[in-house]
Enzyme design. Structure first.
Site, PDB file in Angstrom:
ATOM      1  N   LYS A 184      22.544   0.432  15.937  1.00 29.93           N
ATOM      2  CA  LYS A 184      23.244   1.494  15.223  1.00 29.93           C
ATOM      3  C   LYS A 184      24.717   1.232  14.971  1.00 29.93           C
ATOM      4  CE  LYS A 184      21.837   5.524  15.139  1.00 29.93           C
ATOM      5  NZ  LYS A 184      21.451   6.351  14.007  1.00 29.93           N
ATOM      6  N   GLU A 191      31.763  12.103  10.262  1.00 35.29           N
ATOM      7  CA  GLU A 191      31.082  13.255  10.861  1.00 35.29           C
ATOM      8  C   GLU A 191      32.086  14.154  11.576  1.00 35.29           C
ATOM      9  OE1 GLU A 191      27.675  11.826  13.202  1.00 35.29           O
ATOM     10  OE2 GLU A 191      27.695  10.080  11.894  1.00 35.29           O
ATOM     11  N   HIS A 220      22.464  17.970  -7.648  1.00 33.99           N
ATOM     12  CA  HIS A 220      21.389  18.388  -6.734  1.00 33.99           C
ATOM     13  C   HIS A 220      20.926  17.223  -5.856  1.00 33.99           C
ATOM     14  CE1 HIS A 220      21.045  21.932  -9.423  1.00 33.99           C
ATOM     15  NE2 HIS A 220      21.186  21.029 -10.377  1.00 33.99           N
ATOM     16  N   ASN A 242      62.602  37.981  17.670  1.00 34.42           N
ATOM     17  CA  ASN A 242      61.688  38.248  16.558  1.00 34.42           C
ATOM     18  C   ASN A 242      62.134  37.548  15.273  1.00 34.42           C
ATOM     19  OD1 ASN A 242      60.560  39.820  18.499  1.00 34.42           O
ATOM     20  ND2 ASN A 242      60.956  41.792  17.504  1.00 34.42           N
ATOM     21  N   SER A 259      25.702   3.211  19.203  1.00 39.99           N
ATOM     22  CA  SER A 259      24.910   4.132  20.010  1.00 39.99           C
ATOM     23  C   SER A 259      24.804   3.554  21.417  1.00 39.99           C
ATOM     24  CB  SER A 259      23.524   4.268  19.391  1.00 39.99           C
ATOM     25  OG  SER A 259      22.590   4.687  20.363  1.00 39.99           O
ATOM     26  N   ASN A 294      27.384   3.956  13.428  1.00 35.51           N
ATOM     27  CA  ASN A 294      27.428   5.332  12.930  1.00 35.51           C
ATOM     28  C   ASN A 294      28.774   5.688  12.299  1.00 35.51           C
ATOM     29  OD1 ASN A 294      24.819   5.753  13.964  1.00 35.51           O
ATOM     30  ND2 ASN A 294      25.659   6.265  15.976  1.00 35.51           N
ATOM     31  N   GLN A 339      52.448  35.997  18.489  1.00 35.78           N
ATOM     32  CA  GLN A 339      52.670  34.750  19.235  1.00 35.78           C
ATOM     33  C   GLN A 339      51.478  33.794  19.086  1.00 35.78           C
ATOM     34  OE1 GLN A 339      54.714  34.759  23.058  1.00 35.78           O
ATOM     35  NE2 GLN A 339      52.799  34.172  24.017  1.00 35.78           N
TER      36      GLN A 339
HETATM   37  N1  ARG Z   1      57.213  33.903  21.918  1.00 36.93           N
HETATM   38  C1  ARG Z   1      57.314  34.921  20.930  1.00 36.93           C
HETATM   39  C2  ARG Z   1      56.454  34.569  19.718  1.00 36.93           C
HETATM   40  O1  ARG Z   1      56.022  33.486  19.637  1.00 36.93           O
HETATM   41  C3  ARG Z   1      58.733  35.053  20.502  1.00 36.93           C
HETATM   42  C4  ARG Z   1      59.133  36.436  20.140  1.00 36.93           C
HETATM   43  C5  ARG Z   1      58.985  37.328  21.296  1.00 36.93           C
HETATM   44  N2  ARG Z   1      59.588  38.598  21.051  1.00 36.93           N
HETATM   45  C6  ARG Z   1      59.399  39.578  21.905  1.00 36.93           C
HETATM   46  N3  ARG Z   1      60.013  40.658  21.669  1.00 36.93           N
HETATM   47  N4  ARG Z   1      58.632  39.485  22.943  1.00 36.93           N
HETATM   48  O2  ARG Z   1      56.180  35.399  18.868  1.00 36.93           O
END
Ligand code: ARG
Length: 461
Positions: free
Chosen positions: A282, A289, A155, A109, A276, A284, A321
């Protein structure tokens, strides 16, 4: 069995492995993941949490893994879920139990928060350089035809005479705010989250400042729960990208109009257009776009990220994720825009004569007549009304404003002098707009010079 498989007795179902993997898109973080791990391991040894010899082995092996990945000699597969697991498991394969020390005091994390910040920090710096390149191309294209005049529109109706260079410099201003926004976002990206653990930090005596210094961050995060849950910096960058895309899309719309047969002000180089399959004549403006179209996708990424975060309880949830799919796509799209636009702008041919002819529409100078009356002491609202009546008179008599004689003009504008008949010259009209920020030849030349100087200075930084 996955690296986290200790408390599990069954394998992940195969559809679930496909469902939950992120390696297919987070593998682009490998360099930053390895850089983060190296700093972390050095710190672990420095703090006596792992032996110096293990740290040295791990760092050497991380370098080998980096090399293998860069040489295409590294196997990626969904069994190992994400980039963190791939690298950790390659370490363990190579070093056995010594490799297994790398994740001490760390969670995926805070690791993903770190990787993302390191990666987006690099990308944001590149984006700023790309925006500067884009500005440079616009400034040089404007400078090459610094005296070309054209009608300006409100406008989408003929409004007043402007310089073509002034129109392009408007986009240079927008891009300047874009670069400033990116630089500001960078301040919030540039904060080091490692040491936050899964959400509650660590019982180990980690040295967060050590890791911060190693990785060149300006600060460390101040709350471990916020650090693993926060994606503000991703949303902010997506919003910067959305605004850049919007500006480019708007420029694209101008270019599309200008190269239509109705305007016929410019011609884009063949390299930026397509034909085209049916209509042989054409050519384009597809690149323009596509930019309008791709801008929709960048907005989609911003909306996805905002929605992704709005209902999440603290702290980390796996929903997060999905942030990478959105921000990577937005980033790739805007980077592609920034690669394509400078050469397209540089190679665009302008049809000065057509612009000049359109700018000679005397109706564009109606405001100049009213302002002349103000100079003679007529209150503006009355002046506006008189010139409006004059425009009406001309319409009723089937003539252009510059075809009426002085006597005819005086029927609706009694104060008109012979000088009024000279006001229909478009160059003179542009030349008179001398205010700072205006479209006159002098302020535009001054802006061109100022931008060249500023962009050269940015180049040196
Ligand atoms: N692949 C996860 C993400 O992108 C990484 C963290 C995952 N943590 C966990 N406790 N599953 O967020």
């Amino acid at each position: 069995m996955a690296l986290w498989g200790g408390r599990f007795s069954a394998q992940t179902q195969s559809d679930v492995a496909v469902y939950s993997e992120s390696i297919s898109f987070d593998r682009r973080l490998y360099r930053h993941d390895i850089a983060g791990s190296k700093a972390h391991v050095e710190m672990l040894a420095h703090q006596g949490i792992i032996p110096e010899s293990s740290a040295a082995e791990i760092i050497a092996e991380l370098d080998r893994i980096l090399e293998r990945i860069e040489q295409g000699d590294f196997k990626f597969g969904i069994e190992l879920e994400d980039i963190h697991m791939h690298i950790e498991s390659a370490l363990i394969d190579a070093l056995g139990p010594e490799g297994a020390r790398v994740h001490s005091g760390r969670s995926r994390n805070d690791q993903i928060a770190l990787d993302l910040r390191l990666y987006l920090r690099d990308e944001t710096r590149k984006l700023i350089a790309g925006v500067r390149e884009f500005q440079r191309a616009l400034v040089e294209r404007a400078a090459a035809d610094a005296d070309a005049i054209m009608p300006g529109f409100t406008h989408l109706q003929h409004a007043q005479v402007v310089l073509f260079a002034h129109h392009l410099l408007a986009y240079v201003e927008m891009l300047d705010r874009d670069a400033a926004r990116l630089a500001d976002t960078l301040k919030r990206i540039d904060v080091m989250p490692l040491g936050s653990g899964a959400l509650a930090g660590s019982t180990l005596p980690l040295d967060r400042e050590f890791v911060r210094r190693k990785l060149g961050f300006t600060a460390i995060t101040r709350n471990s729960m916020d650090a693993v849950a926060d994606r503000d910096f991703v949303i902010e960058l997506a919003s910067d990208l959305a605004i850049i895309a919007m500006h480019t899309s708007r420029l694209s719309e101008d270019l599309i109009l200008w190269c239509s047969q109705e305007f016929d002000f410019i011609e884009l180089d063949d390299a930026f257009c397509t034909g085209s399959s049916l209509m042989p004549q054409k050519k384009n403006p597809d690149v323009c776009e596509l930019t309008r179209g791709k801008t929709a996708r960048v907005y989609g990424a911003l909306t996805a990220l905002l929605t992704l975060c709005k209902g999440l309880p603290l702290t980390y949830n796996r929903d997060l994720q999905e942030d990478k799919l959105a921000i990577f796509d937005a980033l790739d799209t805007v980077k592609a825009i920034l690669r394509v636009y400078p050469p397209m702008i540089a190679s665009m041919r302008i049809k000065r004569d057509n612009m000049r002819r359109a700018a000679a529409d005397p109706a564009l100078m109606a405001t100049d007549l009213a302002e002349k009356l103000v100079e003679l002491g007529v209150p503006f609202r009355s002046a506006h009304h008189r010139v409006g009546s004059f425009v009406k008179w001309c319409r009723e008599h089937g003539c252009r404003l510059d075809e009426a004689s002085l006597e005819e003009m005086r029927e609706t504008i009694p104060e008109a002098t012979p000088e009024f008949l000279q006001l229909f010259d478009p160059e003179a009209s542009a030349a008179k707009r001398r205010l700072a920020g205006g479209t006159g030849f002098e302020p535009v030349a001054a802006e061109l010079a100022a931008w060249r100087k500023r962009l050269a200075a940015e180049d040196e930084r």
